[in-house]
Motif scaffolding. Structure first.
Motif, PDB file in Angstrom:
ATOM      1  N   GLY A 188       0.818  -1.211   0.000  1.00 55.95           N
ATOM      2  CA  GLY A 188       0.000   0.000   0.000  1.00 55.95           C
ATOM      3  C   GLY A 188       0.849   1.257   0.000  1.00 55.95           C
ATOM      4  O   GLY A 188       2.074   1.215   0.144  1.00 55.95           O
ATOM      5  N   ILE A 189       0.158   2.387  -0.183  1.00 56.57           N
ATOM      6  CA  ILE A 189       0.792   3.703  -0.064  1.00 56.57           C
ATOM      7  C   ILE A 189       0.328   4.294   1.261  1.00 56.57           C
ATOM      8  O   ILE A 189      -0.874   4.460   1.488  1.00 56.57           O
ATOM      9  CB  ILE A 189       0.386   4.635  -1.227  1.00 56.57           C
ATOM     10  N   PHE A 190       1.278   4.604   2.143  1.00 53.38           N
ATOM     11  CA  PHE A 190       0.963   5.021   3.505  1.00 53.38           C
ATOM     12  C   PHE A 190       1.577   6.388   3.823  1.00 53.38           C
ATOM     13  O   PHE A 190       2.593   6.770   3.245  1.00 53.38           O
ATOM     14  CB  PHE A 190       1.506   4.006   4.519  1.00 53.38           C
ATOM     15  N   CYS A 191       0.936   7.061   4.761  1.00 51.01           N
ATOM     16  CA  CYS A 191       1.507   8.283   5.342  1.00 51.01           C
ATOM     17  C   CYS A 191       1.737   8.000   6.814  1.00 51.01           C
ATOM     18  O   CYS A 191       0.786   7.717   7.559  1.00 51.01           O
ATOM     19  CB  CYS A 191       0.557   9.459   5.152  1.00 51.01           C
ATOM     20  N   VAL A 192       2.993   8.027   7.250  1.00 49.85           N
ATOM     21  CA  VAL A 192       3.356   7.788   8.640  1.00 49.85           C
ATOM     22  C   VAL A 192       3.995   9.054   9.197  1.00 49.85           C
ATOM     23  O   VAL A 192       5.084   9.453   8.749  1.00 49.85           O
ATOM     24  CB  VAL A 192       4.325   6.596   8.782  1.00 49.85           C
ATOM     25  N   ASP A 193       3.297   9.712  10.113  1.00 57.52           N
ATOM     26  CA  ASP A 193       3.811  10.954  10.713  1.00 57.52           C
ATOM     27  C   ASP A 193       4.215  11.966   9.646  1.00 57.52           C
ATOM     28  O   ASP A 193       5.232  12.657   9.772  1.00 57.52           O
ATOM     29  CB  ASP A 193       5.003  10.656  11.623  1.00 57.52           C
TER      30      ASP A 193
END
Length: 248
Positions: A188-193
């Motif tokens: 997946g494509i994630f945004c972490v902080d």
């Protein structure tokens, strides 16, 4: 093995480069790369040539499991391909002639229908760092037309930079993304902080989230998020790629 892995294995076994196979099939080397990584699937006419070029039966490339809708052939389609392979030269020529005539009939019928507006999706072109991506509204992007080389269910595309997802997603390649729910093993494509990442997803029974690099030489780029870490995690979508085994 799934389709792309079987294709890469057989191509390597025959000593063919991507360019060699692409020349035989009349497609680009990057298209071969997309077939092998699961980003897109070949058209039926390309598949027929592929079976001959690789000297295999249709079932050889479809021994792995597929998520429904990700390009697996139906039983009816596989049956037709097997029957085609059993034909002699004259029979194949007759089948190709008949298919060509049916195609022309379909094209003529399509001329009488109102023209459809071509579907386009955004291709985001602002990678951040190795293994990172940036599908954020407001970032630079271009609209690309959905053609036969792009999975039908794609809702956006992202260009990836770095080696943390190789060999399945190569440095500089484009991945296609939809908004299907993720299951263990999906990419997946994630945004972490606030940082954008392309990673393989897993959540254990205790709520611990793991974001893995497919390239295990880049395990240093893995992200582990305990349920009580307080860190922010947002998923922007599922990369259209056959489900891969999780790291041991």
């Amino acid at each position: 093995m799934a389709f792309g892995e079987q294709l890469r294995h057989r191509r390597t076994e025959l000593g063919l480069s991507r360019s060699d196979l692409a020349a035989q099939l009349g497609v680009s080397p990057s298209a071969i790369g997309n077939y092998e990584t699961g980003i897109s699937t070949p058209r039926e006419d390309v598949l027929l040539q592929m079976f001959d070029a690789l000297q295999v039966d249709p079932n050889y490339l479809y021994r792995g499991s597929f998520r429904p809708g990700d390009g697996a052939l139906s039983d009816e389609e596989r049956n037709l391909l097997e029957k085609y392979r059993q034909l002699g030269v004259t029979g194949r020529q007759a089948a190709q002639t008949m298919l060509g005539a049916l195609g022309l009939m379909q094209e003529e019928a399509a001329k009488d229908r109102p023209a459809e507006t071509a579907r386009v999706i955004p291709l985001y072109s602002c990678p951040a760092a190795a293994g990172y991506a940036a599908p954020v509204f407001g970032e630079d992007y271009q609209l690309i037309q959905v053609t036969g080389e792009i999975p039908a269910g794609a809702e956006l595309a992202v260009r990836i930079q770095g080696d943390s997802m190789e060999p399945y997603i190569e440095d500089g390649s484009v991945v296609y993304v939809n908004h299907d729910p993720l299951v263990a093993g999906d990419v997946g494509i994630f945004c972490v902080d606030g940082d954008m990442l392309c990673k393989q997803y897993y959540k254990d029974p205790l709520g611990m989230v793991y974001l893995f690099s497919l390239n295990r030489k880049r395990a240093d780029a893995d992200v582990v998020l305990p349920w009580d870490s307080g860190r922010s995690l947002t998923c922007f979508g599922r990369v259209i790629l056959h489900t891969l085994p999780l790291p041991e």
